[in-house]
Design a protein around this motif. Sequence first.
Motif, short mmCIF file in Angstrom:
data_model
loop_
_atom_site.label_atom_id
_atom_site.label_comp_id
_atom_site.label_asym_id
_atom_site.label_seq_id
_atom_site.Cartn_x
_atom_site.Cartn_y
_atom_site.Cartn_z
N GLU A 1 11.86 -18.70 -62.26
CA GLU A 1 10.93 -19.82 -62.33
C GLU A 1 11.60 -21.10 -62.86
O GLU A 1 11.10 -22.20 -62.63
N LEU A 2 12.74 -20.96 -63.55
CA LEU A 2 13.41 -22.13 -64.09
C LEU A 2 14.06 -22.97 -62.98
O LEU A 2 14.19 -24.19 -63.12
N ALA A 3 14.49 -22.32 -61.92
CA ALA A 3 15.13 -23.03 -60.79
C ALA A 3 14.90 -22.20 -59.53
O ALA A 3 15.82 -21.53 -59.03
N PRO A 4 13.70 -22.23 -58.99
CA PRO A 4 13.35 -21.34 -57.87
C PRO A 4 14.23 -21.51 -56.65
O PRO A 4 14.42 -20.54 -55.89
N ASP A 5 14.79 -22.70 -56.43
CA ASP A 5 15.63 -22.91 -55.25
C ASP A 5 17.07 -22.46 -55.46
O ASP A 5 17.83 -22.39 -54.49
N ASP A 6 17.44 -22.16 -56.70
CA ASP A 6 18.83 -21.85 -57.02
C ASP A 6 19.05 -20.42 -57.52
O ASP A 6 20.11 -19.84 -57.29
N PHE A 7 18.10 -19.89 -58.26
CA PHE A 7 18.30 -18.60 -58.92
C PHE A 7 17.88 -17.44 -58.03
O PHE A 7 17.00 -17.61 -57.16
N PRO A 8 18.51 -16.26 -58.19
CA PRO A 8 19.54 -15.92 -59.16
C PRO A 8 20.90 -16.49 -58.78
O PRO A 8 21.22 -16.63 -57.60
N ASP A 9 21.70 -16.81 -59.80
CA ASP A 9 22.99 -17.43 -59.57
C ASP A 9 23.84 -17.29 -60.83
O ASP A 9 23.30 -17.15 -61.93
N ALA A 10 25.14 -17.34 -60.66
CA ALA A 10 26.04 -17.32 -61.80
C ALA A 10 27.41 -17.83 -61.37
O ALA A 10 27.87 -17.51 -60.27
N ASN A 11 28.02 -18.62 -62.22
CA ASN A 11 29.39 -19.09 -61.99
C ASN A 11 29.98 -19.56 -63.32
O ASN A 11 30.05 -20.76 -63.58
N PRO A 12 30.39 -18.63 -64.19
CA PRO A 12 31.00 -19.05 -65.46
C PRO A 12 32.19 -19.96 -65.20
O PRO A 12 33.03 -19.65 -64.35
#
Length: 359
Positions: free
Chosen positions: A155-166
Amino acid sequence: MERTGRGFVGAVLLACLAVATSARGAESYTVVAGGLESPRGLAFGPGGRLYVAQAGSGGTTGKISEIRGAGTASPAIRDVVTGLVSAGDEGEFVGVDGLSALGNGTLYAIMALSNEATGFASALGHLLQVNPAGRVRSVADVGDFDFDWTAEHVELAPDDFPDANPYAVLAAGGRVYVADAGANTLDLVRPDGSIQVLAYFPNPLAPDGTPVKDATPTCIAEGPDGALYVGTLALAASLRFGPSAAVYRVDPGAALPGDLEVTLNLATPWATGLPPINGCAFGPDGSFYASLLATGPDLANPHSDVVKIPFDDPTARELLTGGELMFPAGVAVGPDGAVYVSNHAAFVPDGQVVRLARR
């Protein structure tokens, strides 16, 4: 160069590939090391040794290199760690991106992306510790942890999440912090490998108040006050609406991991309205330095630079190279105040570490 779990956004990648790769003038800097492959994070270690993370050119070409005598006329470079995984194509590779050094010679390096997101089985997304002898061990799988965290908070970024890139790491005060450019988070990684999300960086807003992806935190620096300062790329918003990147102040002592309300409000803007930030560091005089991916809206002619911001007046900004850099990344400041930058970090052949001219 908006970082997501897949690397940079495709449309931006295509624009960047149109860049002419002829060398820019070097009146404002000196090349300390050349022939590097996707140089990213920079960090000073003991004895004035300057370390650079090279994301590589695919396969297992990632490495960490050491530069001795960076401030002399004859610097010497050697590889400390080799064989790190490198992913990508078309001139933009990700792998070992962030780098931090302790006074005892121990290095911390963060690998990009997430194995869960990419389907790879490798060290992608891992926080690595390198001892003074060059031995590497994985401390934690930050990428997969952040991917799962964003899946729980879509819900924090519906168009982007899930995502990760440390992307960035900082070892300071006995703690190790990681900024995730895909998850928009600042994490604390404990010695036992456990991870906690301390802060979340909100997406910038369009003039009408709607969020624009993606905040994209890219660097961490410890300020003179002991707080952490985190710079964002905010590329999509900057290209559409003008400079939209920010530097956030985070007091890690005020964090309450597990309390989402505190996590969402812990980061407070310190400097705003900046071009996209790709690396940062504080100097011995307390000034904040950040590499700027592009100072204008045309990525085919980005006029990349480094900005200097006085700690006591974050509204004051000074550009240091006249736009002569090209896709810079990591920034490190030596004990003598000399500023070093990873240049040609992507899309441009012959990666460099450069030393800026004194001003």
